[in-house]
Motif scaffolding. Sequence first.
Motif, mmCIF file in Angstrom:
data_model
loop_
_atom_site.group_PDB
_atom_site.id
_atom_site.type_symbol
_atom_site.label_atom_id
_atom_site.label_comp_id
_atom_site.label_asym_id
_atom_site.label_seq_id
_atom_site.Cartn_x
_atom_site.Cartn_y
_atom_site.Cartn_z
ATOM 1 N N LEU A 41 0.825 -10.700 -32.826
ATOM 2 C CA LEU A 41 1.414 -9.463 -32.344
ATOM 3 C C LEU A 41 2.762 -9.679 -31.808
ATOM 4 O O LEU A 41 3.817 -9.060 -32.048
ATOM 5 N N ARG A 42 3.038 -10.992 -31.284
ATOM 6 C CA ARG A 42 4.440 -11.333 -30.595
ATOM 7 C C ARG A 42 5.112 -11.744 -31.896
ATOM 8 O O ARG A 42 6.438 -11.225 -31.731
ATOM 9 N N LEU A 43 4.637 -12.167 -33.005
ATOM 10 C CA LEU A 43 5.381 -12.615 -34.155
ATOM 11 C C LEU A 43 5.949 -11.225 -34.712
ATOM 12 O O LEU A 43 6.936 -11.247 -35.300
ATOM 13 N N ARG A 44 5.089 -10.252 -34.567
ATOM 14 C CA ARG A 44 5.389 -8.929 -35.450
ATOM 15 C C ARG A 44 6.750 -8.150 -34.358
ATOM 16 O O ARG A 44 7.470 -7.732 -34.923
ATOM 17 N N ILE A 45 6.530 -8.180 -33.097
ATOM 18 C CA ILE A 45 7.432 -7.981 -32.245
ATOM 19 C C ILE A 45 8.665 -8.408 -32.553
ATOM 20 O O ILE A 45 9.839 -7.697 -32.494
ATOM 21 N N VAL A 46 8.943 -9.758 -32.619
ATOM 22 C CA VAL A 46 10.133 -10.504 -32.732
ATOM 23 C C VAL A 46 10.584 -10.215 -33.992
ATOM 24 O O VAL A 46 11.986 -9.852 -34.279
ATOM 25 N N TRP A 62 9.211 1.760 -28.570
ATOM 26 C CA TRP A 62 9.860 1.847 -29.666
ATOM 27 C C TRP A 62 8.915 1.157 -30.854
ATOM 28 O O TRP A 62 9.071 1.507 -31.906
ATOM 29 N N PHE A 63 8.163 0.123 -30.288
ATOM 30 C CA PHE A 63 7.471 -0.728 -31.366
ATOM 31 C C PHE A 63 6.313 0.178 -31.873
ATOM 32 O O PHE A 63 5.707 -0.360 -32.938
ATOM 33 N N GLY A 64 5.837 1.044 -31.221
ATOM 34 C CA GLY A 64 4.790 1.912 -31.969
ATOM 35 C C GLY A 64 3.287 0.993 -31.921
ATOM 36 O O GLY A 64 2.558 1.187 -32.872
ATOM 37 N N LEU A 113 12.650 -18.086 -40.534
ATOM 38 C CA LEU A 113 11.290 -18.016 -40.997
ATOM 39 C C LEU A 113 10.544 -17.067 -40.504
ATOM 40 O O LEU A 113 9.729 -16.678 -40.907
ATOM 41 N N VAL A 114 10.733 -16.682 -39.200
ATOM 42 C CA VAL A 114 10.208 -15.462 -38.588
ATOM 43 C C VAL A 114 10.487 -14.143 -39.492
ATOM 44 O O VAL A 114 9.676 -13.306 -39.591
ATOM 45 N N THR A 115 11.844 -14.000 -39.905
ATOM 46 C CA THR A 115 12.117 -12.598 -40.722
ATOM 47 C C THR A 115 11.472 -12.802 -42.179
ATOM 48 O O THR A 115 11.320 -11.886 -42.794
ATOM 49 N N ASP A 116 11.153 -13.945 -42.769
ATOM 50 C CA ASP A 116 10.571 -14.211 -43.957
ATOM 51 C C ASP A 116 8.918 -14.238 -43.921
ATOM 52 O O ASP A 116 8.583 -13.907 -44.879
ATOM 53 N N TRP A 117 8.687 -14.045 -42.583
ATOM 54 C CA TRP A 117 7.123 -13.905 -42.528
ATOM 55 C C TRP A 117 6.755 -12.593 -42.990
ATOM 56 O O TRP A 117 7.459 -11.518 -42.564
ATOM 57 N N SER A 118 5.780 -12.464 -43.512
ATOM 58 C CA SER A 118 5.047 -11.172 -44.024
ATOM 59 C C SER A 118 3.633 -10.814 -43.354
ATOM 60 O O SER A 118 2.889 -11.513 -43.195
ATOM 61 N N PRO A 119 3.750 -9.779 -42.407
ATOM 62 C CA PRO A 119 2.448 -9.563 -41.442
ATOM 63 C C PRO A 119 1.307 -9.237 -42.359
ATOM 64 O O PRO A 119 1.457 -8.574 -43.602
ATOM 65 N N ASP A 120 0.263 -9.742 -42.166
ATOM 66 C CA ASP A 120 -1.088 -9.361 -43.036
ATOM 67 C C ASP A 120 -1.481 -7.939 -42.624
ATOM 68 O O ASP A 120 -1.612 -7.500 -41.166
#
Length: 122
Positions: A41-46, A62-64, A113-120
């Motif tokens: 969840l924190r990774l998605r926020i960032v 704003w994050f919904g 690396l964070v921006t390249d990550w794809s959320p599951d």
Amino acid sequence: MAAAPAIKELPEPPGLPEPLPEPAVGDLRLETVLGALSEPLRLRIVRKLLLERERFDHPCGWFGLDRPKSSLTHHFKALREAGIIRQRQYGLERRSHVRVADLDARFPGLLNLVTDWSPDTR
């Protein structure tokens, strides 16, 4: 390999409130930053702040995110105390943005690396 999505940078507007307490750039520790980012969840926020921001900083709403306020407060505090985000108090509302320059100076390439990550999404 495709390049990481571009980080959306916006200039700091004048007259901002002082930031809440956070570690100085020289005090940022890789193990602390990675520990904070290890929670999905924190990774998605960032990631959302880096790629989708519409203003300089954003409130929690704003994050919904469909989580209790106490849970969100915990996650945002963990990100701030790790030095990943900067938060400012606007009346009763806290707004956040990623400390891009500080993190890039201390850990070059980490935010890519964070921006390249794809959320599951399963």
